[in-house]
Design a protein around this motif. Sequence first.
Motif: not given
Length: 535
Positions: A23-30, A118-126, A128-129
Amino acid sequence: MADQKSIARPRPADPAEARRLAALRRYQILDTPPEAEFDDIVKLAAQICDAPISLISLIDERRQWFKAKHGIELNETPLSTSIAAALHEPGLVELPDTEADARFRDNPLIAGETRLRFYAGAKLETPEGIPLGMLCVLDTKPRHLTEPQRLALRVLARQVVNQLELRRANLALETRVAAEILERDRMWLISRDLMAVAQHDSALIAVNPAWTDILGWSIGELIGRKGVDLVHPDDRTGTVTEVQIGSGGRTLVFEKRFLHRDGSYRNLAWRSIVVDGIIYGIGRDVTDEKAAAERLRQSQRMEVLGQLTGGVAHDFNNLLTVIIGNLETLQRSAEGTPMRRAADRAMQGVDRAVSLTQRLLAFSRQQSLAPKTIAVNGLLAGMSDMLSRTLGAPIKIATRFAPDLWPVHVDPNELENALLNLAVNARDAMPKGGNLTIETANATLDSDDASQAQLAPGDYVRIVVADTGTGMPKEILAKAFEPFFTTKELGKGTGLGLAQLYGFVRQSGGHVAIESTEGQGTVLTLYLPRWRDDE
Ligand SMILES: Nc1ncnc2c1ncn2[C@@H]1O[C@H](COP(=O)(O)OP(=O)(O)OP(=O)(O)O)[C@@H](O)[C@H]1O
Ligand SMILES: [Mg+2]
């Protein structure tokens, strides 16, 4: 087929992880360069959360890679030092004090010089989840996010995914447009039809290579030139039909002769549309089609004429038989009286009528022929004295006889007659002298040549008779084979010479073609079928 990638980099054992990576690859972002849309989001996240560092971290197979970063120079880190990769909780994750978390005690970013606490992160979800990574903020001291900051971080994380989706849609669109352009370019290049883009005054802006193939002009010679300047002067004001197509655009349909670089003309049938004052047109070369249709029309015309003439000639023949029989009786019974001379003169008139009727029958391919196997070269050689006498001194005769000419099986008297008539025609067309050329050759007609000559494909003997006389204008040329068509003064020609030749050659299984250029001369080409001994 072996998957190259799977050899170089073994697939993760976990199928869910494999799906996630796909799914990550399909975004061709890396490994793509920074983009303002993502940079803006991390800046905003840092500002809203009042944090010195903020990142968009994407979890690749063995690393986390940062699409955008604020307050840090790193592009990527190994998975072992990734906090984002280690967090599997859904939604927003907050680590108020990383040193207090056993999972990260050995993390160099936390334990090392940077001392990120300190760390706070919001999930990046497609949509489709599927989790791709985190939008995170980091700080050097332990702390908390306020509720509005948490909300903002979640919203911004969704914006990152929206941006990724948008980016992917654009990429897909670009790829499709590129494919379409490529396809259109390919059509433009391979088309046998002429394609043109022109200004409203017909000045050519773009033309495809078919122009060069069909009209001989190079593309450079055409660009900037007005299309209308290539149109035959007589066709410039011709009919242009306007038809309405689908969406209501104006389509113009017209057929005109266009100048070939060699000075000849090609018939082009155009369809064009005008959009915003620009003309887009596609032209098809219909020259051969038109010529074929014209040949067909001509041969049908000759067919009809032949039937008509044949019918009349038959009736005439019957009448003449009656007249001859009775005239013979009259001649016998008038023997020794003054009436005998009258009967003789009547008989002479009837003889001429008989020969006329014979020629008409010849045209309608109904004469009785006495075919023999003959060598055309020999027959022509035998005629040479007669020909030079007929033609007279100012006309030079040249002959080119092919050696090993195939035999033909035709009526030799009729062939001689036909050739003599051609010589007489040539003489009449060259009152001040000129050249008559007689050529023979073996010719094998393939189906294309043959259908042009309305013959069956196969072997033929070709006889060409060419003169350098006056030639004929188009209107005369079109009628030359018709019975009684003559341009000669009364009493000089009957207009039956070529008609008879035409009928004789067709009846003998051959074909005759005529070409003529006004002021340059005329070429008659006869095809007679090759005779094989076993026939
Ligand atoms: N070689 C030629 N050059 C120019 N015009 C020709 C030539 N051959 C024929 N024609 C034209 O075609 C017409 C018809 O020719 P055709 O031989 O059938 O009849 P004709 O020569 O006029 O009369 P006939 O042959 O019966 O004495 C001619 O009158 C002439 O106009
Ligand atoms: Mg003649």
